[in-house]
Design an enzyme around this catalytic site. Sequence first.
Site, mmCIF file in Angstrom:
data_model
loop_
_atom_site.group_PDB
_atom_site.id
_atom_site.type_symbol
_atom_site.label_atom_id
_atom_site.label_comp_id
_atom_site.label_asym_id
_atom_site.label_seq_id
_atom_site.Cartn_x
_atom_site.Cartn_y
_atom_site.Cartn_z
ATOM 1 N N CYS A 112 0.705 -1.262 -0.107
ATOM 2 C CA CYS A 112 0.613 -0.413 0.115
ATOM 3 C C CYS A 112 1.065 1.464 -0.457
ATOM 4 O O CYS A 112 0.319 2.556 0.088
ATOM 5 C CB CYS A 112 -0.506 0.162 0.996
ATOM 6 S SG CYS A 112 -1.845 -1.691 1.114
ATOM 7 N N HIS A 237 -3.433 6.731 3.262
ATOM 8 C CA HIS A 237 -3.991 5.838 2.174
ATOM 9 C C HIS A 237 -4.779 5.117 3.305
ATOM 10 O O HIS A 237 -5.450 5.720 3.736
ATOM 11 C CB HIS A 237 -2.621 4.553 2.799
ATOM 12 C CG HIS A 237 -3.157 3.527 2.398
ATOM 13 N ND1 HIS A 237 -3.157 2.991 0.915
ATOM 14 C CD2 HIS A 237 -2.840 2.496 3.396
ATOM 15 C CE1 HIS A 237 -3.551 1.318 0.853
ATOM 16 N NE2 HIS A 237 -4.233 1.032 2.471
ATOM 17 N N ASN A 267 -10.322 -0.276 0.562
ATOM 18 C CA ASN A 267 -8.904 0.056 0.510
ATOM 19 C C ASN A 267 -8.079 -0.911 -0.852
ATOM 20 O O ASN A 267 -8.320 -1.867 -1.265
ATOM 21 C CB ASN A 267 -8.007 -1.078 1.531
ATOM 22 C CG ASN A 267 -6.711 -0.919 1.868
ATOM 23 O OD1 ASN A 267 -6.050 -0.502 0.936
ATOM 24 N ND2 ASN A 267 -5.825 -1.766 2.792
HETATM 25 N N1 ACO Z 1 -17.169 -8.719 10.043
HETATM 26 C C1 ACO Z 1 -18.000 -8.688 11.936
HETATM 27 N N2 ACO Z 1 -17.173 -9.134 12.483
HETATM 28 C C2 ACO Z 1 -15.616 -8.839 12.324
HETATM 29 C C3 ACO Z 1 -15.194 -8.857 11.018
HETATM 30 C C4 ACO Z 1 -16.755 -8.856 9.895
HETATM 31 N N3 ACO Z 1 -16.193 -8.279 8.667
HETATM 32 N N4 ACO Z 1 -13.776 -9.098 10.601
HETATM 33 C C5 ACO Z 1 -13.252 -9.170 12.031
HETATM 34 N N5 ACO Z 1 -14.622 -9.946 13.172
HETATM 35 C C6 ACO Z 1 -14.360 -10.049 14.401
HETATM 36 C C7 ACO Z 1 -13.081 -10.649 14.382
HETATM 37 O O1 ACO Z 1 -12.511 -11.904 14.544
HETATM 38 C C8 ACO Z 1 -12.831 -10.176 16.236
HETATM 39 O O2 ACO Z 1 -13.575 -11.469 17.442
HETATM 40 P P1 ACO Z 1 -13.343 -11.894 18.033
HETATM 41 O O3 ACO Z 1 -13.000 -10.600 18.957
HETATM 42 O O4 ACO Z 1 -14.534 -12.889 18.547
HETATM 43 O O5 ACO Z 1 -11.538 -12.420 17.367
HETATM 44 C C9 ACO Z 1 -13.874 -8.948 16.088
HETATM 45 O O6 ACO Z 1 -14.258 -8.624 15.367
HETATM 46 C C10 ACO Z 1 -12.808 -8.058 16.503
HETATM 47 O O7 ACO Z 1 -12.085 -7.754 16.259
HETATM 48 P P2 ACO Z 1 -10.558 -5.892 16.019
HETATM 49 O O8 ACO Z 1 -9.699 -6.813 15.038
HETATM 50 O O9 ACO Z 1 -10.665 -5.880 17.414
HETATM 51 O O10 ACO Z 1 -11.299 -5.567 15.533
HETATM 52 P P3 ACO Z 1 -11.249 -4.538 15.443
HETATM 53 O O11 ACO Z 1 -11.963 -2.934 15.621
HETATM 54 O O12 ACO Z 1 -9.257 -3.850 15.333
HETATM 55 O O13 ACO Z 1 -11.062 -3.909 13.303
HETATM 56 C C11 ACO Z 1 -9.848 -3.804 11.741
HETATM 57 C C12 ACO Z 1 -10.961 -4.858 13.154
HETATM 58 C C13 ACO Z 1 -10.798 -3.537 10.944
HETATM 59 C C14 ACO Z 1 -9.170 -5.286 10.167
HETATM 60 C C15 ACO Z 1 -8.862 -3.159 12.077
HETATM 61 O O14 ACO Z 1 -8.114 -4.061 12.823
HETATM 62 C C16 ACO Z 1 -7.805 -2.815 11.031
HETATM 63 O O15 ACO Z 1 -8.255 -1.830 10.298
HETATM 64 N N6 ACO Z 1 -6.554 -3.218 10.748
HETATM 65 C C17 ACO Z 1 -5.712 -2.065 10.073
HETATM 66 C C18 ACO Z 1 -6.646 -2.945 8.865
HETATM 67 C C19 ACO Z 1 -5.017 -2.720 7.938
HETATM 68 O O16 ACO Z 1 -5.465 -1.064 7.711
HETATM 69 N N7 ACO Z 1 -4.797 -3.010 6.597
HETATM 70 C C20 ACO Z 1 -3.568 -2.866 5.816
HETATM 71 C C21 ACO Z 1 -3.255 -3.308 4.838
HETATM 72 S S1 ACO Z 1 -4.515 -4.399 3.416
HETATM 73 C C22 ACO Z 1 -3.415 -4.531 2.395
HETATM 74 O O17 ACO Z 1 -1.864 -4.083 2.670
HETATM 75 C C23 ACO Z 1 -3.463 -5.275 0.997
#
Ligand code: ACO
Length: 312
Positions: A112, A237, A267
Amino acid sequence: MGVGIIGIGHYAPDNIVTNADLEKIVDTTDEWIRTRTGIEERRIAKDDEDSSDMALIAAEKALKSAGKTAEEIDLILVATVTPDKSFPSVACMIQDRLGATNAAAMDLAAACAGFMYGVITGQQFIEAGAYKNVLVVGVDKLSKITDWTDRNTCVLLGDGAGAAVLSSVSEGNGILSFELGASGKGGPHLLQKDDGFLYMNGREVFKFAVRQMPESCMNVVEKAGLKKEDVDFLVPHQANIRIMEAARQRIGIDEDKMATTIKYYGNNSSASIPIALSQSIEDGKIKDGDVVVLVGFGGGLTWGAVALRWGK
Ligand code: ACO
């Protein structure tokens, strides 16, 4: 003379996949996706539309907006982690289709943050006097490496391309400062698995990004000899609205001074920043003389930021 962006364009496939569509294929809800990420829909390319097809359209638009012909381009840099194939590069494919017969061409991979790496690589060639016009494209078709049964990742990603033409601009305009960085130790948090699908440890990537994006923004502002009050517009980003907000609040600018295409595109990996920048130009949100900060992070882990003054 400075080096700046003299033309920009973007492309996203027509096919819209909404959160409601995803509710039908994985255990998720529109409410979860919107509140945790800021995403409402994303564009997904058709099977027969690959990265080079999207890159070509964005590149043609950027050339048009720069007022340059394909023959005037000396170098094509394509940032992508989802090339059509490992070789020939997407850069070579579009060199041929554009008719950019005088251009050297190569792909580069920084996930990214790829567009930031591309812009700074292009700037170096121009500053060194080796080349006059460099076409930088960020493109990814993440849908082809997405596991559509994994709710942790499939709700976040979309396909698209953005392109910019770099050239010399008047003194005081263009790129004022930059920062590029990498931390290979963090590689296991975001990678392409042996089965070909994308894996992400969302929590770890989130922690890294909310620290790195604001820090990189401040670093380029300081390196440019500016204060955060001098920043007119922020193009982060587009990975998660909460990460973008952390950067915006650190710079301390209003919400309408930050590009937010995430709601409609999700994204787009290497394409996120050029799409968001191009869209902001189209919407008239950036004017000549504005100080704009571009900042990204991605798999690698990698990061990059640029402070620039918009204008030729
Ligand atoms: N729908 C419902 N629940 C979900 C989903 C979904 N789509 N995805 C994850 N959950 C659940 C998880 O399983 C977890 O459940 P658990 O507590 O029973 O294990 C719960 O939601 C909470 O998970 P968290 O990781 O605490 O959720 P968070 O608020 O952190 O959000 C997210 C998750 C959106 C992925 C966040 O961590 C994030 O944005 N991370 C960075 C992502 C990113 O920037 N990626 C970059 C690059 S991608 C690339 O380079 C190609």
